[in-house]
Design an enzyme around this catalytic site. Sequence first.
Site: not given
Lengths: 421, 324
Positions: A61-62, A177, A303, A307
Amino acid sequence: MNILIQNGRIIDPANGIDQIGDLQVADGRIMENRDGFKADTTINATDKIVCPGLVDLRARLREPGQNHKGTIESETHAAACAGVTTICIPPDTSPIIDTPAVIELIRNRAKEAGYASIIPLGALTHGLDGEHLSNMGALKEAGCAGFSNAQPAVSNSLVMRRALEYAASHEMTVFLHSQDTWLSNGGCVHEGSVSTRLGLPGIPDAAEAAGVARDLVLIRETGVRAHFCGISSIRALQMIELAQKSGLLVSADVAIHHLYLTDMDIGDFNSLCHVLPPLRTERDRKGLVDGVLSSTIQAICSDHQPHDEDAKAAPFEQTEPGISSIETLLPLTLRLAKEHEISISDVISTITNRPAEILGIDTGTLGRGKRADITVFDPEEWWTVTADNLQSAGKNSPFLNWELQGKVAHTIMGGAVVHES
Amino acid sequence: MSRNIQLDSNGKLHHFLSIEGLNRNLLTEILDTAEHFTSVGNQTAKKVPLLRGKTIANLFFEPSTRTRTTFDLAEKRLSADVLNININTSATTKGETLLDTLQNMVAMQIDMFVVRHAASGAAHFVAKNVPSHISVINAGDGRHAHPTQAMLDMFTIRRHKEDFTRLRVAIIGDVMHSRVARSQIHALNTLGCPEVRVIAPRTLIPSHVEDLGVHVTTNIEDGLNGVDVIIMLRLQNERMSGAHLPSKKEYFQYYGLTEERLQLAADDAIIMHPGPMNRGVEIDSAVADSGHSVILQQVTNGIAVRMAILSMAMQSQSGQGGEL
């Protein structure tokens, strides 16, 4: 508020339900249907599908840290428009989710926004440094659903073993990951004919396979409950499948774009296709789809990585990886049912009850008495993905100009209508 | 894939970013045009007025001597106004992005950019981000492409060998990190060369390189057998010892071009090298200076070939009449 959803096709994979009917919501919960139910709001769901609110196993969500790319408000709003009511976020925010205070901050911001609930994963190592264990006990109490080191993976195998042992002691799931970071060596695309043609540093599928192999050994050794995030290659998938067949309880997810795109889509340096793990070959893509069909892969996630424009405005290898994808999760997932031998109920399962089970949370179903997280969508309605259509602050989608089927009409979270088209 | 951005609406060369996607006719046209320009260098007044009044900016984000100098000469011989801008990476790390730099240059009303950059795809990025009346020439981007070098190599080959369709060519050395090799491979295949061999240890051969249309061998003796053209690649210092190769000495022992190995090639084989050479590492000094070597001719030819490419790209530009 009492809500009546009328005459929809109710699909509740957790309870094996796929039938036309009504759904009643009161006090934020799904109720047993009764006569004389007085609705404050009535939603006509004729020709629409009524399913549990989507559970997105991985989205950034930044916020906190990169608010210029997106905020909890902007991204949970985008989620609500896309039918997503629960979002699991990796710990690589800034500050990193390695103290209860950060969790509280995120929770508060989500509550203020009021669009979706956020389930945080705690940092597996302190500051994600790959060396020191985090305070997993305290993070668990603060509400983490599990632990992750995000990307890159923990390269020190001894630290990894200890981290898994310690997480197992607290009976927590670890989200991996997996990757051998020596082999991935700072690459930005799949290593193969495309990386060679474009002269871009490649990440061999061996990097993922070697990482998964090591982690499978350590999972078996430590008995931890583990989940593999964002599998991108058929080689890694085969190892996970083999482990599952031998009785090891491990689950896996795939990012939706890996089911539709390959490294060929990079064309002449299309930075919108710069994503990690990288898009791989057509053979990998097909293998991943088969993995979903056979349930070796239990969940599909967005995912989501919004940006700002600058992040993608540079020569390919200098751009930031990631795709703004939460709003294309549902339509692209539905498309699997059109293209393959899989029921719509089974595909919905990969974005509702199954991710909820992986997270160990009591949502993703329409069971009576459950929290009323509900998505109503028109499975036939076409729409075109455009920068204007996307509600996310990030417009970085390689699916721009794709025409997709499946549009959310209503999203209900905790008994409140948070989106209405 | 969408329309080739290198070509204008009439199929003429507008940008020169990569050999890939250009057809044989166009490459041949470049070679023929270059042939015409070779005479300019032999005149006492080494100038033609083709690009008079045009401004070309050489944007070098990566150090270069040979390529930058020959571009500079080619531009001046075409009578263009030339702006040489060496942007060391420290200036860009101060915060200015490539896009910022570009926008500033566009504001100076430049007609053409010649770009060298350490990142693969940089030239494509520039071409996609300048107004369409500006042409962009790739002077080397990362490991991706160095198309003007490849064309001067093709020119040099054609001067010695008549027919590409009968040639056997060996490319020896660090293909993995070489933009020159990638462009040469595309050019040789496009021009109809039936056999391109790549010779190197596996550590220097990129994954799936066969898909570019080459045969791979790790044995230099096998690879050199009967070849008409030998192209040596430069081995970067930092790769001479470490995980790619054990040592200079061992590399020369197994992959160096010696007089003895040269015997395996055709009698009239030519030897090429894009420079700068490491004598005694990839090539024996005597071989580099032998009658087979055309290495210095490559440098001379670089000027005519770059003149050809610059003038062709500028022509397409004026042909468009700024309508875009």
